[in-house]
Design an enzyme around this catalytic site. Structure first.
Site, PDB file in Angstrom:
ATOM      1  N   PHE A   1      49.141  47.877  34.696  1.00 60.52           N
ATOM      2  CA  PHE A   1      48.193  48.059  35.795  1.00 60.52           C
ATOM      3  C   PHE A   1      47.339  46.812  35.942  1.00 60.52           C
ATOM      4  O   PHE A   1      46.774  46.330  34.958  1.00 60.52           O
ATOM      5  CB  PHE A   1      47.281  49.274  35.530  1.00 60.52           C
TER       6      PHE A   1
ATOM      7  N   ILE B   1      44.448  46.109  38.407  1.00 56.66           N
ATOM      8  CA  ILE B   1      43.561  46.546  39.487  1.00 56.66           C
ATOM      9  C   ILE B   1      42.335  45.623  39.516  1.00 56.66           C
ATOM     10  O   ILE B   1      41.801  45.278  38.466  1.00 56.66           O
ATOM     11  CB  ILE B   1      43.072  47.995  39.222  1.00 56.66           C
TER      12      ILE B   1
ATOM     13  N   ASP C   1      48.702  47.698  28.230  1.00 55.05           N
ATOM     14  CA  ASP C   1      47.561  47.053  28.878  1.00 55.05           C
ATOM     15  C   ASP C   1      47.999  45.698  29.437  1.00 55.05           C
ATOM     16  O   ASP C   1      48.926  45.071  28.918  1.00 55.05           O
ATOM     17  CB  ASP C   1      46.453  46.796  27.842  1.00 55.05           C
ATOM     18  N   VAL C   2      47.260  45.200  30.416  1.00 57.92           N
ATOM     19  CA  VAL C   2      47.612  43.911  31.029  1.00 57.92           C
ATOM     20  C   VAL C   2      46.804  42.750  30.454  1.00 57.92           C
ATOM     21  O   VAL C   2      47.209  41.588  30.574  1.00 57.92           O
ATOM     22  CB  VAL C   2      47.426  43.961  32.568  1.00 57.92           C
ATOM     23  N   ASP C   3      45.689  43.051  29.807  1.00 63.06           N
ATOM     24  CA  ASP C   3      44.830  41.977  29.297  1.00 63.06           C
ATOM     25  C   ASP C   3      45.380  41.467  27.965  1.00 63.06           C
ATOM     26  O   ASP C   3      44.685  41.433  26.949  1.00 63.06           O
ATOM     27  CB  ASP C   3      43.378  42.467  29.159  1.00 63.06           C
TER      28      ASP C   3
ATOM     29  N   THR D   1      38.267  57.319  15.536  1.00 65.12           N
ATOM     30  CA  THR D   1      37.387  57.688  16.664  1.00 65.12           C
ATOM     31  C   THR D   1      38.060  58.701  17.589  1.00 65.12           C
ATOM     32  O   THR D   1      38.103  58.527  18.805  1.00 65.12           O
ATOM     33  CB  THR D   1      36.960  56.429  17.451  1.00 65.12           C
TER      34      THR D   1
ATOM     35  N   GLU E   1      42.911  57.161  25.735  1.00 63.02           N
ATOM     36  CA  GLU E   1      43.323  56.960  24.336  1.00 63.02           C
ATOM     37  C   GLU E   1      43.063  58.209  23.491  1.00 63.02           C
ATOM     38  O   GLU E   1      43.862  58.551  22.615  1.00 63.02           O
ATOM     39  CB  GLU E   1      42.578  55.758  23.742  1.00 63.02           C
TER      40      GLU E   1
HETATM   41  C1  4GW Z   1      34.945  47.396  32.777  1.00 61.11           C
HETATM   42  O1  4GW Z   1      34.298  46.775  33.581  1.00 61.11           O
HETATM   43  C2  4GW Z   1      36.371  47.624  32.967  1.00 61.11           C
HETATM   44  S1  4GW Z   1      37.271  47.191  34.297  1.00 61.11           S
HETATM   45  C3  4GW Z   1      37.159  48.206  32.056  1.00 61.11           C
HETATM   46  C4  4GW Z   1      38.509  48.309  32.436  1.00 61.11           C
HETATM   47  C5  4GW Z   1      38.738  47.781  33.668  1.00 61.11           C
HETATM   48  C6  4GW Z   1      40.020  47.691  34.337  1.00 61.11           C
HETATM   49  C7  4GW Z   1      41.164  48.080  33.660  1.00 61.11           C
HETATM   50  C8  4GW Z   1      40.150  47.141  35.661  1.00 61.11           C
HETATM   51  O2  4GW Z   1      39.194  46.781  36.339  1.00 61.11           O
HETATM   52  N1  4GW Z   1      41.405  46.992  36.188  1.00 61.11           N
HETATM   53  C9  4GW Z   1      42.516  47.384  35.497  1.00 61.11           C
HETATM   54  O3  4GW Z   1      43.637  47.195  35.977  1.00 61.11           O
HETATM   55  N2  4GW Z   1      42.395  47.959  34.234  1.00 61.11           N
HETATM   56  C10 4GW Z   1      43.614  48.394  33.549  1.00 61.11           C
HETATM   57  O4  4GW Z   1      43.299  49.321  32.523  1.00 61.11           O
HETATM   58  C11 4GW Z   1      44.298  47.202  32.880  1.00 61.11           C
HETATM   59  O5  4GW Z   1      45.701  47.405  32.859  1.00 61.11           O
HETATM   60  C12 4GW Z   1      43.731  47.263  31.475  1.00 61.11           C
HETATM   61  O6  4GW Z   1      44.505  46.556  30.538  1.00 61.11           O
HETATM   62  C13 4GW Z   1      43.682  48.770  31.257  1.00 61.11           C
HETATM   63  C14 4GW Z   1      42.716  49.246  30.166  1.00 61.11           C
HETATM   64  O7  4GW Z   1      41.466  48.611  30.283  1.00 61.11           O
HETATM   65  P1  4GW Z   1      40.996  47.583  29.163  1.00 61.11           P
HETATM   66  O8  4GW Z   1      42.159  46.684  28.828  1.00 61.11           O
HETATM   67  O9  4GW Z   1      39.786  46.854  29.626  1.00 61.11           O
HETATM   68  O10 4GW Z   1      40.654  48.549  27.953  1.00 61.11           O
HETATM   69  P2  4GW Z   1      40.509  48.156  26.395  1.00 61.11           P
HETATM   70  O11 4GW Z   1      39.207  47.461  26.206  1.00 61.11           O
HETATM   71  O12 4GW Z   1      40.573  49.478  25.668  1.00 61.11           O
HETATM   72  O13 4GW Z   1      41.664  47.253  26.022  1.00 61.11           O
HETATM   73 MN    MN Z   2      43.091  46.128  27.026  1.00 61.85          MN
END
Ligand code: 4GW
Ligand code: MN
Length: 272
Positions: free
Chosen positions: A36, A38, A126-128, A160, A218
């Site tokens: 994703f 977005i 995840d994409v990041d 958690t 999660e």
């Molecule tokens: C806070 O400002 C945000 S924006 C937290 C998640 C955001 C977000 C996440 C976004 O704006 N657009 C998006 O495409 N995502 C998708 O959700 C993206 O694929 C991302 O890898 C996934 C999960 O969010 P994350 O990687 O930030 O979560 P964590 O910190 O658990 O890796």
């Molecule tokens: Mn992530």
């Protein structure tokens, strides 16, 4: 290296990729990688795709299923033979928690309508992230999850999990095998369909009660895996974060989080 229910835990050195590649090539297997991107997270997609071309399922057929609110912003990345980008337009949600959680509903919908006709396995990530070492068919199985890098060395009492009994994601203190990461799971399309269906329904039931599980999708994934045990488990080699302070580090870090602890992208932080 093996769970009590005889699911292998995949670490470097536990498998022979040459044998596995031959088996999966004979089946001409195809793999869908769902991701994703977005809003601002579109910025991660180029590095993600470029490194996936180098390291993800090399020599196999791959569909990159890219869910985004801006199809036209998907970067042009040169792909190898047998691999393609499939842009999938979806709506945006205002809250980031909803962007994250609605992934379950979206994957469920597209699995039923489309993926089931196109690929055998789905890998949902995840994409990041970027790939830095090979991630291949050794991960494929009916249903697989990944050990969260912050908890694979930890005792159950600090996992958690959602601890409020009112939530559908609730896990009692004396239960739970592992703490799985929300950012890397998969399996056959049929199994991913069941998983995402159940997680999405649980998320909606919580929503009706005005509840949101502590770690969102999660938490629900962890609940699902407690009662539907994965048939393979990926070590944290498959989802590593260099910011994590860990007593043990894997030899190989195959798939790594990209630094984003700047408020330009976001500022959520997990306390571990
Ligand atoms: C806070 O400002 C945000 S924006 C937290 C998640 C955001 C977000 C996440 C976004 O704006 N657009 C998006 O495409 N995502 C998708 O959700 C993206 O694929 C991302 O890898 C996934 C999960 O969010 P994350 O990687 O930030 O979560 P964590 O910190 O658990 O890796
Ligand atoms: Mn992530």
């Amino acid at each position: 290296m093996m769970t009590p229910w005889f699911a292998p835990i995949i670490w470097e050195g536990t498998y022979n990729l040459k044998i596995l590649n031959e088996q999966f090539r004979l089946r001409n297997v195809s793999i869908g990688l769902t991701v994703f991107a977005i809003k601002k997270y579109m910025t991660f997609l180029k590095g993600f795709l470029q490194t996936a071309e180098r390291y993800f399922m090399t020599g196999h057929r791959v569909n990159y299923y890219i869910f985004t609110d801006r199809v036209e912003a998907i970067p042009k990345v040169k792909l190898r033979k047998g691999r393609k980008i499939v842009p999938l337009k979806i709506q945006n949600y205002l809250r980031w928690q909803d962007i994250s959680m609605r992934r379950m509903e979206t994957i469920r919908n597209f699995s039923q309508q489309q993926f089931i006709h196109e690929v055998e396995y789905l890998v949902c990530v995840d994409v990041d992230m970027i790939f830095r070492h090979p991630v291949g068919v050794e991960i494929l199985s009916e249903l697989f999850g990944t050990l969260h890098p912050a908890f694979y060395f930890a005792e159950r009492d600090i996992f958690t999990y959602e601890r409020r009994p009112d939530s559908q994601a609730y896990i009692p203190p004396e239960e739970g095998d592992f703490y799985y990461a929300g950012g890397f799971f998969g399996g056959t399309v049929a199994e991913v369909c069941k998983l995402t269906e159940m997680c999405h329904k649980a998320i909606m039931m919580d929503k009706e009660k005005n509840l949101e599980a502590v770690w969102h999708d999660e938490s629900h994934l962890n609940k699902y895996f407690l009662y539907h045990k994965p048939t393979k488990i990926l070590s944290p080699e498959y989802l590593w974060d260099d910011n994590i302070i860990s007593p043990k580090k894997p030899k190989i870090k195959r798939f790594l989080t990209v630094g984003k602890n700047h408020s330009a992208i976001r500022n959520k932080r997990r306390a571990v």
